[in-house]
Design a protein around this motif. Sequence first.
Motif, PDB file in Angstrom:
ATOM      1  N   LEU A 119     -56.681 -17.401   2.228  1.00 27.40           N
ATOM      2  CA  LEU A 119     -55.433 -17.050   2.915  1.00 27.40           C
ATOM      3  C   LEU A 119     -55.695 -16.317   4.227  1.00 27.40           C
ATOM      4  CD1 LEU A 119     -53.245 -15.947  -0.126  1.00 27.40           C
ATOM      5  CD2 LEU A 119     -52.874 -17.947   1.329  1.00 27.40           C
ATOM      6  N   HIS A 120     -56.848 -15.669   4.324  1.00 28.96           N
ATOM      7  CA  HIS A 120     -57.225 -14.990   5.558  1.00 28.96           C
ATOM      8  C   HIS A 120     -58.057 -15.883   6.491  1.00 28.96           C
ATOM      9  CE1 HIS A 120     -56.111 -11.238   3.377  1.00 28.96           C
ATOM     10  NE2 HIS A 120     -55.721 -10.903   4.587  1.00 28.96           N
ATOM     11  N   TYR A 121     -58.412 -17.086   6.019  1.00 27.80           N
ATOM     12  CA  TYR A 121     -59.188 -17.990   6.875  1.00 27.80           C
ATOM     13  C   TYR A 121     -58.222 -18.660   7.849  1.00 27.80           C
ATOM     14  CZ  TYR A 121     -62.929 -21.178   8.206  1.00 27.80           C
ATOM     15  OH  TYR A 121     -63.889 -21.862   8.904  1.00 27.80           O
ATOM     16  N   PRO A 122     -58.454 -18.566   9.145  1.00 31.05           N
ATOM     17  CA  PRO A 122     -57.402 -18.896  10.106  1.00 31.05           C
ATOM     18  C   PRO A 122     -57.285 -20.366  10.483  1.00 31.05           C
ATOM     19  CG  PRO A 122     -59.297 -18.002  11.254  1.00 31.05           C
ATOM     20  CD  PRO A 122     -59.611 -17.932   9.790  1.00 31.05           C
ATOM     21  N   ASN A 123     -56.066 -20.761  10.713  1.00 32.40           N
ATOM     22  CA  ASN A 123     -55.689 -21.907  11.551  1.00 32.40           C
ATOM     23  C   ASN A 123     -56.291 -23.239  11.161  1.00 32.40           C
ATOM     24  OD1 ASN A 123     -54.047 -22.853  13.603  1.00 32.40           O
ATOM     25  ND2 ASN A 123     -55.689 -22.796  15.112  1.00 32.40           N
ATOM     26  N   ILE A 124     -56.446 -23.499   9.858  1.00 32.78           N
ATOM     27  CA  ILE A 124     -56.702 -24.860   9.397  1.00 32.78           C
ATOM     28  C   ILE A 124     -55.725 -25.141   8.262  1.00 32.78           C
ATOM     29  CG2 ILE A 124     -59.162 -24.787   9.999  1.00 32.78           C
ATOM     30  CD1 ILE A 124     -59.730 -24.683   6.947  1.00 32.78           C
ATOM     31  N   ALA A 145     -49.891 -12.121   1.923  1.00 26.94           N
ATOM     32  CA  ALA A 145     -50.952 -12.747   2.719  1.00 26.94           C
ATOM     33  C   ALA A 145     -50.564 -14.170   3.113  1.00 26.94           C
ATOM     34  CB  ALA A 145     -52.264 -12.747   1.937  1.00 26.94           C
ATOM     35  N   LEU A 146     -49.942 -14.898   2.198  1.00 28.28           N
ATOM     36  CA  LEU A 146     -49.470 -16.246   2.510  1.00 28.28           C
ATOM     37  C   LEU A 146     -48.377 -16.203   3.570  1.00 28.28           C
ATOM     38  CD1 LEU A 146     -49.283 -19.298   2.066  1.00 28.28           C
ATOM     39  CD2 LEU A 146     -47.793 -18.829   0.085  1.00 28.28           C
ATOM     40  N   GLN A 147     -47.436 -15.296   3.408  1.00 28.04           N
ATOM     41  CA  GLN A 147     -46.354 -15.173   4.387  1.00 28.04           C
ATOM     42  C   GLN A 147     -46.893 -14.823   5.772  1.00 28.04           C
ATOM     43  OE1 GLN A 147     -44.224 -12.171   2.217  1.00 28.04           O
ATOM     44  NE2 GLN A 147     -42.815 -13.631   1.257  1.00 28.04           N
TER      45      GLN A 147
END
Length: 294
Positions: A119-124, A145-147
């Motif tokens: 959820l913290h891994y960005p932009n994919i 974290a999802l929001q």
Amino acid sequence: MSSQLATLAALKLVKFLKRGTAEHKGSAGKALLIGGAPGMAGALLLAGNACLHLGAGWTMLEMFDPASAHAYQDSPELMIHLASSEIDSVLLNTQPDVIAIGPGLGKSDLASAWLMGVLHYPNIPLIIDADALNLIAASRDLLEALQKRNQQFPGQSVITPHPGEAAKLLGISSEDVQANRLSALEKLIALTQSIAVLKGQHTLIASPKNAALQCQEGNPGMGTGGMGDILTGSIAAITAQGVRHQLDLWESTSIAVQLHAAAADSLVSKGIGPIGLTPSETILEMRSLLNKLL
């Protein structure tokens, strides 16, 4: 409900997956699938096989079950790794184009840690299914974290609950979900800000930016363990290819939902099912239909 909703008609988009003569596995994307706790490794293997057969360039599995974290004889093409607590390092080294988490994931502390990590891994694109949804339903931190991810990277996550998982997320009963599926879908989107696929008879799909569509294909033979896992793997495969073939997560998910149901109907039309229809058979029929549509 059929008269109120537009029909999902995404298979026309399959043409974007047609490959040029000089394309290679990098052009088809790198998919990372996470799950397969002890006793549930089959769920991740089914998702992985769907991802493999639907055309991802690389299909990598982070397997939680130590006994299953080795080369799989029936599909040696799957790249299987034993999941560890070194989550950030794995993600950094893997550099996936799409992540799917949930099939056979379980509810361990390690499962929660992996979910928070992705959820913290960005932009994919991120596909969230099964126990990953149950973990989010039970944890305010995971939900937030999802929001937050969807605020930062809109359109980059999809949730794929069946009615029971949707009920847990919404704090209502499965019967309430089924009594008004469209309302439940809208509430799931409001809660998570994700693309949402509400599985079941006439699967529904919508997003914060896309009105609800109803899949007309599908049959009761799909009501068997593993069908949801292969949908997750199929979304991952088509999304991985879509990264370099002009398809976003909404379009890729829509294709996978309709292809999944259409393949099950095709098998039944050939006398394979509905009783005894298996996910493994459905994977191969999905591949066949996909290639015919190119």
